[in-house]
Design a protein around this motif. Structure first.
Motif, PDB file in Angstrom:
ATOM      1  N   GLN A  64       0.831  -1.196   0.000  1.00 24.38           N
ATOM      2  CA  GLN A  64       0.000   0.000   0.000  1.00 24.38           C
ATOM      3  C   GLN A  64       0.874   1.258   0.000  1.00 24.38           C
ATOM      4  O   GLN A  64       0.601   2.214  -0.721  1.00 24.38           O
ATOM      5  CB  GLN A  64      -0.921  -0.013   1.225  1.00 24.38           C
ATOM      6  N   GLU A  65       1.939   1.256   0.793  1.00 22.25           N
ATOM      7  CA  GLU A  65       2.849   2.398   0.831  1.00 22.25           C
ATOM      8  C   GLU A  65       3.556   2.573  -0.512  1.00 22.25           C
ATOM      9  O   GLU A  65       3.733   3.690  -0.984  1.00 22.25           O
ATOM     10  CB  GLU A  65       3.859   2.238   1.964  1.00 22.25           C
ATOM     11  N   VAL A  66       3.952   1.481  -1.131  1.00 25.33           N
ATOM     12  CA  VAL A  66       4.592   1.553  -2.448  1.00 25.33           C
ATOM     13  C   VAL A  66       3.624   2.142  -3.463  1.00 25.33           C
ATOM     14  O   VAL A  66       3.986   2.998  -4.276  1.00 25.33           O
ATOM     15  CB  VAL A  66       5.110   0.163  -2.891  1.00 25.33           C
ATOM     16  N   ALA A  67       2.373   1.696  -3.409  1.00 25.23           N
ATOM     17  CA  ALA A  67       1.366   2.238  -4.326  1.00 25.23           C
ATOM     18  C   ALA A  67       1.143   3.721  -4.059  1.00 25.23           C
ATOM     19  O   ALA A  67       1.028   4.523  -4.995  1.00 25.23           O
ATOM     20  CB  ALA A  67       0.056   1.473  -4.173  1.00 25.23           C
ATOM     21  N   SER A  68       1.127   4.108  -2.792  1.00 23.27           N
ATOM     22  CA  SER A  68       0.958   5.521  -2.438  1.00 23.27           C
ATOM     23  C   SER A  68       2.146   6.345  -2.929  1.00 23.27           C
ATOM     24  O   SER A  68       1.974   7.444  -3.468  1.00 23.27           O
ATOM     25  CB  SER A  68       0.822   5.654  -0.920  1.00 23.27           C
ATOM     26  N   ILE A  69       3.346   5.823  -2.759  1.00 25.58           N
ATOM     27  CA  ILE A  69       4.551   6.515  -3.232  1.00 25.58           C
ATOM     28  C   ILE A  69       4.532   6.620  -4.749  1.00 25.58           C
ATOM     29  O   ILE A  69       4.867   7.662  -5.318  1.00 25.58           O
ATOM     30  CB  ILE A  69       5.826   5.791  -2.733  1.00 25.58           C
ATOM     31  N   GLN A  70       4.111   5.556  -5.401  1.00 23.84           N
ATOM     32  CA  GLN A  70       4.016   5.571  -6.866  1.00 23.84           C
ATOM     33  C   GLN A  70       3.020   6.632  -7.318  1.00 23.84           C
ATOM     34  O   GLN A  70       3.280   7.374  -8.261  1.00 23.84           O
ATOM     35  CB  GLN A  70       3.610   4.183  -7.384  1.00 23.84           C
ATOM     36  N   GLN A  71       1.879   6.707  -6.631  1.00 27.53           N
ATOM     37  CA  GLN A  71       0.868   7.717  -6.978  1.00 27.53           C
ATOM     38  C   GLN A  71       1.413   9.129  -6.737  1.00 27.53           C
ATOM     39  O   GLN A  71       1.222  10.022  -7.554  1.00 27.53           O
ATOM     40  CB  GLN A  71      -0.417   7.492  -6.152  1.00 27.53           C
ATOM     41  N   GLU A  74       3.752   9.910  -9.520  1.00 30.35           N
ATOM     42  CA  GLU A  74       3.018  10.242 -10.747  1.00 30.35           C
ATOM     43  C   GLU A  74       2.426  11.650 -10.651  1.00 30.35           C
ATOM     44  O   GLU A  74       2.497  12.428 -11.610  1.00 30.35           O
ATOM     45  CB  GLU A  74       1.905   9.219 -11.011  1.00 30.35           C
ATOM     46  N   ASP A  75       1.863  11.976  -9.483  1.00 28.07           N
ATOM     47  CA  ASP A  75       1.299  13.317  -9.295  1.00 28.07           C
ATOM     48  C   ASP A  75       2.381  14.387  -9.408  1.00 28.07           C
ATOM     49  O   ASP A  75       2.178  15.435 -10.028  1.00 28.07           O
ATOM     50  CB  ASP A  75       0.602  13.420  -7.928  1.00 28.07           C
ATOM     51  N   ARG A  81       5.414  18.481 -15.116  1.00 27.26           N
ATOM     52  CA  ARG A  81       5.164  18.674 -16.553  1.00 27.26           C
ATOM     53  C   ARG A  81       4.268  19.885 -16.778  1.00 27.26           C
ATOM     54  O   ARG A  81       4.505  20.688 -17.681  1.00 27.26           O
ATOM     55  CB  ARG A  81       4.521  17.427 -17.143  1.00 27.26           C
ATOM     56  N   LYS A  82       3.235  20.002 -15.953  1.00 28.45           N
ATOM     57  CA  LYS A  82       2.308  21.128 -16.083  1.00 28.45           C
ATOM     58  C   LYS A  82       3.043  22.443 -15.819  1.00 28.45           C
ATOM     59  O   LYS A  82       2.869  23.415 -16.566  1.00 28.45           O
ATOM     60  CB  LYS A  82       1.150  20.945 -15.094  1.00 28.45           C
ATOM     61  N   ASP A  83       3.860  22.465 -14.760  1.00 26.37           N
ATOM     62  CA  ASP A  83       4.620  23.674 -14.441  1.00 26.37           C
ATOM     63  C   ASP A  83       5.610  24.005 -15.557  1.00 26.37           C
ATOM     64  O   ASP A  83       5.787  25.169 -15.915  1.00 26.37           O
ATOM     65  CB  ASP A  83       5.374  23.506 -13.118  1.00 26.37           C
TER      66      ASP A  83
END
Length: 162
Positions: A64-71, A74-75, A81-83
C-alpha cells in the motif's frame, strides 16, 4: 504343561504392583511431559501462524505504501510537466512580447530616420532652389518675384514640419 504354583501368583502380584507404581510415578510424569511438549508444539504453531499473519499484514502495508509513493511520484511528475509547460508558454509569450516591442521600436526608428532623411532632402532641395533663384534674381527686376517665391517656399516648408 503349565503348573500353577505360588510363585506364579507372586510374580503376577509383583507385576501388578510394579505396574501401579510405574503408572503412578512414571507414566503420569511421562504423560505430563508429553502433554507439556504437545502444548509447546501447539504454541509454536500458533506463534508461527501469528508471525505469518503479521508478515502478511506488513507485506500488505508495504504494498500500500509503495502504491501511495508511486501515486505521489506520478502526481509530482504530472505537476512538474504542467509547471514546465506553463513556464515554457510564459517564456514564449515574453519572447513574443519583446520581439514585438523590438519590431515596433525598429519601425518607429525607421520611420523617424526616413522622416529625417526626407526633411534633409527637402531642406537641401529648398536650399538649392533658393540658390538657383538667387542666381536668377540677381537682376533688380526679378527681386520681387524672388522674394515672393522664397516666402511661399518657407510657408510650405513650415506647414510640412508641423
Amino acid at each position: 504343561m503349565l503348573e500353577l504354583d505360588i510363585n506364579l501368583v507372586f510374580i503376577i502380584i509383583d507385576l501388578l504392583i510394579l505396574y501401579f507404581i510405574l503408572k503412578k510415578f512414571l507414566f503420569g510424569r511421562v504423560r505430563n511431559i508429553m502433554a507439556e511438549r504437545k502444548k509447546q508444539i501447539d504454541d509454536s504453531y500458533a506463534e508461527v501462524d501469528a508471525k505469518k499473519k503479521e508478515a502478511e499484514d506488513l507485506k500488505a502495508q508495504y504494498e500500500q505504501e509503495v502504491a501511495s509513493i508511486q501515486q505521489t511520484k506520478e502526481d509530482s511528475l504530472q505537476k512538474a510537466r504542467k509547471d514546465a509547460t506553463a513556464e515554457y508558454d510564459r517564456i514564449v509569450a515574453d519572447a513574443r512580447t519583446r520581439s514585438d516591442a523590438i519590431l515596433e521600436e525598429t519601425r518607429r526608428k525607421s520611420e523617424a530616420q526616413s522622416a529625417q532623411a526626407r526633411q534633409r532632402a527637402e531642406d537641401e532641395i529648398s536650399s538649392m532652389v533658393k540658390k538657383a533663384a538667387a542666381k536668377i534674381a540677381e537682376s533688380e527686376s526679378d527681386r520681387s518675384l524672388y522674394n515672393a517665391f522664397l516666402d511661399q517656399t518657407e510657408k510650405e516648408s513650415s506647414a510640412e514640419q508641423k
